[in-house]
Enzyme design. Sequence first.
Site, PDB file in Angstrom:
ATOM      1  N   ASP B 144      -8.056  36.422   8.332  1.00 52.83           N
ATOM      2  CA  ASP B 144      -6.730  35.822   7.938  1.00 52.83           C
ATOM      3  C   ASP B 144      -6.222  34.732   8.944  1.00 52.83           C
ATOM      4  O   ASP B 144      -5.328  34.086   8.687  1.00 52.83           O
ATOM      5  CB  ASP B 144      -5.757  36.872   7.735  1.00 52.83           C
ATOM      6  CG  ASP B 144      -6.198  37.758   6.707  1.00 52.83           C
ATOM      7  OD1 ASP B 144      -6.965  37.348   5.674  1.00 52.83           O
ATOM      8  OD2 ASP B 144      -5.598  38.999   6.674  1.00 52.83           O
ATOM      9  N   GLY B 191      -6.479  36.287   1.730  1.00 52.57           N
ATOM     10  CA  GLY B 191      -5.618  35.961   2.544  1.00 52.57           C
ATOM     11  C   GLY B 191      -4.278  36.224   1.641  1.00 52.57           C
ATOM     12  O   GLY B 191      -3.681  35.451   0.921  1.00 52.57           O
ATOM     13  N   ARG B 192      -3.900  37.655   1.739  1.00 56.37           N
ATOM     14  CA  ARG B 192      -2.558  38.060   0.800  1.00 56.37           C
ATOM     15  C   ARG B 192      -1.344  37.579   1.333  1.00 56.37           C
ATOM     16  O   ARG B 192      -0.295  37.128   0.447  1.00 56.37           O
ATOM     17  CB  ARG B 192      -2.397  39.528   1.163  1.00 56.37           C
ATOM     18  CG  ARG B 192      -2.046  40.428   0.041  1.00 56.37           C
ATOM     19  CD  ARG B 192      -2.929  40.820  -0.756  1.00 56.37           C
ATOM     20  NE  ARG B 192      -2.738  41.499  -1.949  1.00 56.37           N
ATOM     21  CZ  ARG B 192      -2.508  41.737  -3.037  1.00 56.37           C
ATOM     22  NH1 ARG B 192      -3.496  40.701  -3.666  1.00 56.37           N
ATOM     23  NH2 ARG B 192      -1.951  42.328  -3.915  1.00 56.37           N
ATOM     24  N   GLN B 298     -17.249  37.082   1.231  1.00 51.19           N
ATOM     25  CA  GLN B 298     -16.882  35.885   2.132  1.00 51.19           C
ATOM     26  C   GLN B 298     -16.543  36.302   3.451  1.00 51.19           C
ATOM     27  O   GLN B 298     -16.684  35.598   4.216  1.00 51.19           O
ATOM     28  CB  GLN B 298     -15.327  35.359   1.595  1.00 51.19           C
ATOM     29  CG  GLN B 298     -14.253  35.978   1.272  1.00 51.19           C
ATOM     30  CD  GLN B 298     -13.208  35.665   0.421  1.00 51.19           C
ATOM     31  OE1 GLN B 298     -12.366  34.461   0.642  1.00 51.19           O
ATOM     32  NE2 GLN B 298     -13.063  36.347  -0.700  1.00 51.19           N
TER      33      GLN B 298
END
Lengths: 419, 419
Positions: B144, B191-192, B298
């Site tokens: 992230d 990516g929260r 990913q």
Amino acid sequence: MTGKNAFYAQSGGVSAVINATACGVLQTARQNSDRIPKVLAGHNGVIGALTEDLIDTSYESEAAIAALRHTPGAAFGSCRYKLGSLHEHRTQYERLVEVFQAHNIGFFFYNGGGDSQDTAYKVSQISREVADPIVCVGIPKTVDNDLPITDCSPGFGSMAKYLATSIREAALDLAAMSRTSSNVLVLEVMGRHAGWATAACALAAERESDAPHILLLPEVPFDEARFLARVDATLRRQGYCVVAVSEGVKGSDGQFLSAGSHDAFGHAQLGGVAPVIANLITAKLRGKCRWAVPGHLQRSARHIASGTDVEQAYAVGRAAVEFALAGRNAVMPAIRRLSDMPYRWDIFDVPLSAVANKEKMLPAEFIRTDGFGITDAARHYLAPLISGEAYPPYRNGLPDYATLQKVRAPKKLANVFVV
Amino acid sequence: MTGKNAFYAQSGGVSAVINATACGVLQTARQNSDRIPKVLAGHNGVIGALTEDLIDTSYESEAAIAALRHTPGAAFGSCRYKLGSLHEHRTQYERLVEVFQAHNIGFFFYNGGGDSQDTAYKVSQISREVADPIVCVGIPKTVDNDLPITDCSPGFGSMAKYLATSIREAALDLAAMSRTSSNVLVLEVMGRHAGWATAACALAAERESDAPHILLLPEVPFDEARFLARVDATLRRQGYCVVAVSEGVKGSDGQFLSAGSHDAFGHAQLGGVAPVIANLITAKLRGKCRWAVPGHLQRSARHIASGTDVEQAYAVGRAAVEFALAGRNAVMPAIRRLSDMPYRWDIFDVPLSAVANKEKMLPAEFIRTDGFGITDAARHYLAPLISGEAYPPYRNGLPDYATLQKVRAPKKLANVFVV
């Protein structure tokens, strides 16, 4: 001007290596420029011929043509457009002949799957009737690997390599996280009818305990109870479970499992059998489930192409031109396997009539009796198709793919054809 | 026996290169075996320490350790498990100290994201209170890229390279098919909270017309009307449109867009903002839309890792051991950018108190004013992080990843700790 120009077009869903075939066609034609002065490429497949939207490939540099070998997508554009029957849509075929004659085209190369071979076959039939016959050669391409007779179809090996690699990698991730996070991964694989690509996922497993643990093939009707029992048993034994599911899996009622989902807006959900399977596992088992749908990524992943596949894709392009120059009409170059280990193959020609509109499904002897895996025979068949690496060049950290100029050939016909 | 053993563990969501960090730790420790006789790795992160489930890495061959550099996942298992506060969960910390003392552990290396740095910080606090203090070093890792102070986080560059490569490839596919098939592709990106990975997709575009055409960042509230207008304009101009959407995109109501879908069985849909966006486009525009959710693929795609990322991942592992041996306690090795072009960097140490529990979001100056793209400043920051290729070795057509023996250290404590 001596010789006859050639028409080349790409058709149907594209692949990581269909441009390697284009490279084979164009380089071989250039080596025979005394007999093929120019290759005119159809913009968006056969639509380019019908609408006289032709790309004059002679403007492309040698370097650009060479770079097609490592470029995914379809450099000249593709189409999903099937010509009608010869009886009912004769004007389409007459239009093709008219365009070909206007541009001195004597060779028709059509690069695609079953439907495209059918188109090539029909064009070959009509071209026999005209004064100046056109030599028609179909060129195989399909990530689905469902063309008959040919040992495999260019495009498939690279998608298979991408899928088996991705499953191996994602399984390591899942296994590492399974103690406190997700313990099931469902990966959705392309292939609406034939299970070749889903079967290829199994190449990631070298031991029985390796992922993928369960394949859901379109050739095997989905049995919810048996499937859930298998997931449960795998979780108990391994602590995690990886499932590869074909987008084309159907229930015992013959309906696609992916049909019938609705999103938050109440719209029918587009595709996506992986979330359906994942939700089922979450609802019925204690599994904490993730899913992945690589979609278009899997068929365009040139960065992880199979070296064998790239070679074969190039070879069928080259052979198509050689066959045409040898006067072999209404044929398709096909791949013949000479041995498994070491893997040896050559190219031979098959009549288009034998390949048009036929689908090769995963044979029964390739499917394990429990329906959730593949046999050793399948493994021996599949293994060589993913062998060899063929990395593209990189620039600024990313694959450096070809960009063509796509200069259009001046139109010669006054009338406009609308598709 | 002189010296003190080290404890090393991997924590949180794993990455393509966290094992490269493990390689850096283990190789550097072996070079200093006079001071660190053994590295004991926690099985499944700090849970391994709590439950005394310790892998004795001295049984692993030099070759296996070296192979970790090219192996994705977390070789020793990871966990999502956050230690409680020092006040309320003191028994957890006392248990850690008990296990460390039983195994003569004087060095604690914890490899993870913000939560893991918090754990390392707390362990460093408690270890100051014991007779034989433990040197605690956090090691950065997160796809992230949201750790503060460090220029970037190992794991991010490889995911960024995978995403930008995949978008470039899939866009070629989509562009080729757009005449008669799909003309919109929506790619869902991990990516929260922070939009770093979605921003990195933009590296695929070198010209304004290149894909991705629209980014949906979690830092920018989703505005349906503006978004649809932009898709429509892109379709009119380019004929196709590629959207990269962060899984963490929220509406103006602060709710995740992915919330609220239901499948055919009526179950709440798990994740998947891409299908939601795709359905919206299909319902409101004439676009024919495809979507892709690569999910775990990913972050585990070691086959397309960034060379820079692999180097940095290794370097922070090595530096962690060097810092610990130099007696620097309660620190994390961080990456410092010395120049953009050529990209130069070094490693320095930051106090764990400064990095624990802090998230670095995409700064405003990296987001284009329209909210749908990134600025040149963002591009200069991101570009070097995906540079360089670092292919794994292949065997039988697939990446040949390390398998460890994972021999357990004999338990020394009679009591069992349940997590």
